[in-house]
Design a protein around this motif. Structure first.
Motif, short mmCIF file in Angstrom:
data_model
loop_
_atom_site.label_atom_id
_atom_site.label_comp_id
_atom_site.label_asym_id
_atom_site.label_seq_id
_atom_site.Cartn_x
_atom_site.Cartn_y
_atom_site.Cartn_z
N VAL A 13 3.02 2.04 -12.48
CA VAL A 13 3.09 1.21 -11.20
C VAL A 13 4.27 0.11 -11.10
N ALA A 14 4.52 -0.96 -11.91
CA ALA A 14 5.68 -1.41 -11.51
C ALA A 14 7.35 -0.49 -11.59
N LEU A 36 9.76 2.29 -4.04
CA LEU A 36 8.98 1.84 -2.92
C LEU A 36 9.89 0.76 -2.12
N LEU A 37 10.16 0.02 -3.57
CA LEU A 37 11.08 -1.36 -2.60
C LEU A 37 12.52 -0.66 -2.28
N ALA A 38 13.05 -0.10 -2.86
CA ALA A 38 13.93 0.53 -3.39
C ALA A 38 14.43 1.23 -1.91
N ASP A 85 7.20 -3.68 0.59
CA ASP A 85 6.13 -3.62 -0.95
C ASP A 85 4.44 -3.36 -0.69
N PHE A 86 5.09 -1.80 -0.51
CA PHE A 86 3.32 -1.03 -0.92
C PHE A 86 2.39 -1.06 -1.72
N ILE A 87 2.82 -1.70 -2.74
CA ILE A 87 1.42 -1.81 -4.05
C ILE A 87 1.51 -4.10 -3.94
N GLY A 88 0.34 -3.84 -3.92
CA GLY A 88 0.00 -5.31 -3.96
C GLY A 88 -0.93 -5.22 -4.87
N SER A 89 -1.01 -6.59 -5.71
CA SER A 89 -1.67 -6.96 -6.60
C SER A 89 -3.60 -7.88 -6.67
N VAL A 90 -4.20 -7.17 -6.56
CA VAL A 90 -6.13 -7.62 -6.65
C VAL A 90 -6.32 -8.82 -7.97
N VAL A 112 -0.95 -0.71 0.72
CA VAL A 112 -0.89 -1.80 1.56
C VAL A 112 0.59 -1.17 2.37
N LEU A 113 0.25 -0.82 3.64
CA LEU A 113 1.00 0.03 4.71
C LEU A 113 1.93 -1.36 5.42
N PRO A 114 2.62 -1.31 5.75
CA PRO A 114 3.52 -1.29 7.00
C PRO A 114 3.35 -2.15 7.60
#
Length: 221
Positions: A191-192, A198-200, A206-211, A219-221
């Motif tokens: 995942v990392a 995706l960040l690059a 940052d599309f992937i958020g931690s819960v 997470v969509l823009p």
């Protein structure tokens, strides 16, 4: 998102059985038994696949398929009991994606639908992503992402259900087909890596958020 299947069949018994199997396969479904009602419904509801019988009241399945192809590329599985129709179907004269002969097994019908759905590139919300599950290639705003097969499967899971919160076990089941034993750290590592790629990308989002205490959310823009 659950796929929506349109069943166009004028035999009530067959339609009911197919609807039961569609529901059991995890598909939403709608039944139409009159060819004259099909085009307006397809335009209004945009199904993900259509099971289309050839012999229908008012408008034949072959004519309907031709009309559908004038405005949509929705996958169409034709059903026929007429052997003489098969050559026309195989010749792709009407734009069908596949055909099946009556009498058929409802399980085979669902398997055929699943197959043709796999051939169709899927798009994430807002059409940011284009994912081709056959080639396992992904694009973000039409620029290809350099993903490994595991990263592609994670991204496909995220984009198919963007509102989901995914725990590590759920992601693991998407990552591998052989139910292998891997640690949570392995899931986190993949995942990392996907997150960095995706960040690059050109969006720098940052599309992937931690819960906390659960896992990850897309997470969509």
């Amino acid at each position: 998102m659950t796929n929506k299947i349109l069943i166009v069949e004028d035999d009530e018994k067959i339609a009911t059985i197919l609807a039961k199997y569609a529901q059991g396969s995890g598909y939403n479904h709608h039944i139409i038994n009159d060819g004259a009602e099909v085009i307006s419904w397809v335009k209004a509801n945009e199904p993900d696949a259509i099971l289309l019988d050839i012999m229908l009241p008012n408008v034949s399945g072959t004519e309907l398929c031709k009309q559908i192809r004038e405005f949509s590329e929705v996958p169409v599985l034709m059903a026929t009991a007429k052997v003489e129709e098969i050559d026309r179907l195989l010749g792709l004269e009407i734009g069908a994606d596949d055909y099946i002969c009556k009498p058929f097994s409802p399980k085979e019908v669902m398997a055929r639908i699943k197959t043709i759905l796999r051939r169709v590139p899927t798009k994430a919300p807002d059409s940011l992503f284009q994912l081709d599950v056959v080639s396992q290639r992904a694009k973000l705003q039409n620029i290809e992402l350099p993903l490994t097969p595991v990263e592609f499967r994670i991204l496909h899971a995220f984009t198919s259900k963007p509102d989901n919160v995914w725990n590590r076990e759920q992601l693991l089941n998407k990552m591998y087909d052989d139910y292998r034993e891997v640690s949570d750290r392995t899931v986190d590592s993949h995942v990392a890596n996907l997150r960095k790629k995706l960040l690059a990308s050109q969006l720098k989002h940052d599309f992937i958020g931690s819960v906390y205490g659960v896992g990850y959310r897309f997470v969509l823009p």
